[in-house]
Design an enzyme around this catalytic site. Structure first.
Site, PDB file in Angstrom:
ATOM      1  N   HIS A 181     -15.652   2.543  -7.772  1.00 51.17           N
ATOM      2  CA  HIS A 181     -14.726   3.570  -7.235  1.00 51.17           C
ATOM      3  C   HIS A 181     -14.690   3.542  -5.698  1.00 51.17           C
ATOM      4  O   HIS A 181     -14.398   4.542  -5.069  1.00 51.17           O
ATOM      5  CB  HIS A 181     -15.105   4.981  -7.699  1.00 51.17           C
ATOM      6  CG  HIS A 181     -15.406   5.076  -9.160  1.00 51.17           C
ATOM      7  ND1 HIS A 181     -14.462   5.359 -10.108  1.00 51.17           N
ATOM      8  CD2 HIS A 181     -16.570   4.881  -9.843  1.00 51.17           C
ATOM      9  CE1 HIS A 181     -15.022   5.359 -11.313  1.00 51.17           C
ATOM     10  NE2 HIS A 181     -16.302   5.069 -11.189  1.00 51.17           N
ATOM     11  N   SER A 200      -1.703  -7.212  18.507  1.00 53.18           N
ATOM     12  CA  SER A 200      -0.549  -6.311  18.471  1.00 53.18           C
ATOM     13  C   SER A 200       0.179  -6.414  19.798  1.00 53.18           C
ATOM     14  O   SER A 200      -0.441  -6.578  20.847  1.00 53.18           O
ATOM     15  CB  SER A 200      -1.034  -4.878  18.235  1.00 53.18           C
ATOM     16  OG  SER A 200      -0.082  -3.958  18.728  1.00 53.18           O
ATOM     17  N   LYS A 223      -6.139  -4.475  19.340  1.00 52.25           N
ATOM     18  CA  LYS A 223      -6.009  -4.839  17.934  1.00 52.25           C
ATOM     19  C   LYS A 223      -6.271  -6.317  17.658  1.00 52.25           C
ATOM     20  O   LYS A 223      -5.882  -7.184  18.410  1.00 52.25           O
ATOM     21  CB  LYS A 223      -4.592  -4.514  17.423  1.00 52.25           C
ATOM     22  CG  LYS A 223      -4.291  -3.045  17.310  1.00 52.25           C
ATOM     23  CD  LYS A 223      -5.021  -2.359  16.169  1.00 52.25           C
ATOM     24  CE  LYS A 223      -4.541  -2.800  14.822  1.00 52.25           C
ATOM     25  NZ  LYS A 223      -3.418  -2.018  14.317  1.00 52.25           N
ATOM     26  N   GLU A 267      -3.655 -10.372   4.657  1.00 50.29           N
ATOM     27  CA  GLU A 267      -2.541  -9.471   4.327  1.00 50.29           C
ATOM     28  C   GLU A 267      -1.350 -10.239   3.773  1.00 50.29           C
ATOM     29  O   GLU A 267      -0.719  -9.834   2.788  1.00 50.29           O
ATOM     30  CB  GLU A 267      -2.091  -8.696   5.572  1.00 50.29           C
ATOM     31  CG  GLU A 267      -3.080  -7.639   6.013  1.00 50.29           C
ATOM     32  CD  GLU A 267      -2.680  -7.022   7.351  1.00 50.29           C
ATOM     33  OE1 GLU A 267      -2.550  -5.797   7.394  1.00 50.29           O
ATOM     34  OE2 GLU A 267      -2.511  -7.757   8.339  1.00 50.29           O
TER      35      GLU A 267
END
Ligand code: ARG
Length: 470
Positions: free
Chosen positions: A166, A287, A293, A300
């Site tokens: 979980h 970024s 970043k 992804e």
């Protein structure tokens, strides 16, 4: 008329005999597949050479004709690879482009190549030859990725991290064990590809349009030349069967599901909140607005690309579901989804195989995370069971101890013996051996368990199995 001179008239179609007007220009381009099926050229030529040799073998073509055809086809292959081949939309597809060029080059003998076959069995053969090759390439990349995982798992066999259920800290595990879970997922994918390959490697050639041919062909002979394990048993089925494409895409979808799940973990773990790993800079981007970043683009993107492979599977299943036997032009739509799946999966495997060995593992952060969340609570319960306490009572006792730990900001391993004994008088000094993370993982010392020794032997077994499979 040469197919290389453009004119208002269309080049003669190989099937033009019964037609009295030229094809509508837009219909022509709408129906053409040459823009995408030309990538099958090598397999088309390989299949044609085998077909021609078979026709010589059974006496339908003379030796001289067979040789002229073979030589012509090989020259066409060179032409294509040099970029000198003029693909014509008017000639619809890869098959007719190559055949027309052959006749242009060698004359009469070229016109005999299509004896005893049809584009229907030809295209099914080409696709199977193509997919067989691609399955072998994909498998090689998959194995490269697996070997990278094994090396990393061996190195990280003793690295402690929290295991999750979980997405909550559950029990301590070793990072090597987690990596070996990924290995197992990929192992099943590889088996599925191997199994699928057996059904890919069946030869449709000889089915001709749908009913077979009246020429005295020798299908087994052609199959041997092309390395097919067997010939398709029924001509109607042979030209219409695209199960192999759907089955392959299903295996590919599962593989992408696995790569997507692995990606998800890599993304989570490289966040500041987890900070378990660092992806190498060369697999990340920054970024344009936030200077701090470093984004995990590659995982992804792989996670995102699973969507197109699932979409391709749906496209193929839908393409086939209402087709009556035997060949229908619908089948021309099988190629783009199949090619896209192959290209996508191949690229994802390649990038993963390159990236995994370059992961930086932050063992100290994994360890710190494992120390939070009472990861050894089950170990304490198991300890009580060994001291004679029934498991359900032990569960209750440890639950209360955890509650106390939460209230006092302490992990179980930080309790004093007196504190622990408040919850059960069965607890003694030896309890601390099980409350440590290292003690917890070392205790799970059975086949499939997370103990470092088990991870190391799992790696050894896996290496042997990869070496054996060659
Ligand atoms: N381009 C066609 C395909 O991809 C080749 C087979 C055409 N056969 C036919 N009867 N029109 O399926």
């Amino acid at each position: 008329m040469s197919r290389h001179t453009s004119s208002d008239k269309q080049p003669d179609k190989p099937w033009g005999g019964r037609f009295t007007e030229a094809t509508d220009r837009f219909v022509e381009s709408f129906g053409a597949s040459v823009d995408f099926d030309r990538r099958l050229y090598r397999y088309d030529i390989e299949g044609s050479i085998a077909h021609a040799r078979m026709l010589v073998h059974v006496g339908v073509l003379s030796e001289a004709e067979g040789q002229a055809i073979e030589k012509g086809l090989l020259e066409i292959r060179d032409e294509i690879e040099r970029g000198d081949f003029a693909w014509l939309v008017e000639l619809e597809d890869v098959h007719m482009n190559i055949e027309a060029r052959l006749t242009e080059r060698i004359g009469e003998a070229g016109k005999k190549l299509h004896t005893g076959r049809s584009r229907n069995d030809q295209v099914a053969t080409d696709l199977r030859l193509y997919l067989r090759d691609e399955i072998d390439r994909l498998t090689a990349e998959l194995v490269r990725l697996q070997r990278g995982l094994l090396d990393l798992a061996e190195r990280e066999a003793g690295t402690l991290m929290p295991g999750f259920t979980h997405l909550q800290v559950a029990q301590p595990v070793t990072f090597g064990h987690h990596l070996m879970a990924w290995f197992e997922m990929l192992q099943r994918d590889k088996e599925r590809l191997r199994d699928c390959r057996r059904r890919v490697n069946v030869m449709p050639l000889g089915a001709a349009a749908l009913a077979g041919t009246s020429h005295p062909i020798d299908r087994a002979y052609a199959a041997r030349l092309l390395g097919f394990d067997r010939v398709a048993e029924n001509s109607l089925d042979a030209v219409s069967d695209r199960d192999f494409a759907m089955e392959f895409n299903a295996a590919a979808a599962l593989l992408m599901c696995h790569l997507s799940r692995i990606s998800e973990e890599l993304i989570l773990w490289s966040s500041a909140q987890f900070d378990f790993i660092e992806l190498p800079d060369r697999f990340c981007t920054g970024s344009s607005i936030m200077p701090q970043k470093k984004n995990p683009d590659i995982p992804e993107l792989v996670r995102g690309k699973s969507g197109r492979v699932y979409g391709n599977l749906t496209a193929l299943l839908t393409l086939m579901k209402a087709q009556p036997l035997a060949y229908n032009k619908d089948n021309q739509e099988d190629k783009e989804p199949l090619f896209d799946t192959v290209d996508t999966v191949k690229a994802c495997l390649r990038i993963f195989a390159d990236m995994i060995p370059a992961l930086r593992v932050k063992g100290e952060h994994m360890l710190a995370a494992a120390r939070q969340g009472f990861a050894t609570a089950t170990d304490l319960a198991d300890y009580l069971v060994r001291k004679g306490v029934p498991f359900r009572d032990a569960h209750e006792i440890v639950g209360k101890a955890v509650r106390y730990g939460i209230d006092h900001g302490k992990d179980l391993a930080e309790f004093s013996l007196e504190e622990l004994r408040r919850f059960s008088s069965s607890i003694e000094e030896d309890v601390f051996a099980v409350l440590t993370l290292a003690g917890s993982v070392a205790a799970r010392d059975h086949l499939g368990g997370t103990a470092p020794a088990q991870v190391r032997s799992a790696v050894q077994r896996a290496r042997l199995s990869l070496d054996k499979a060659g």
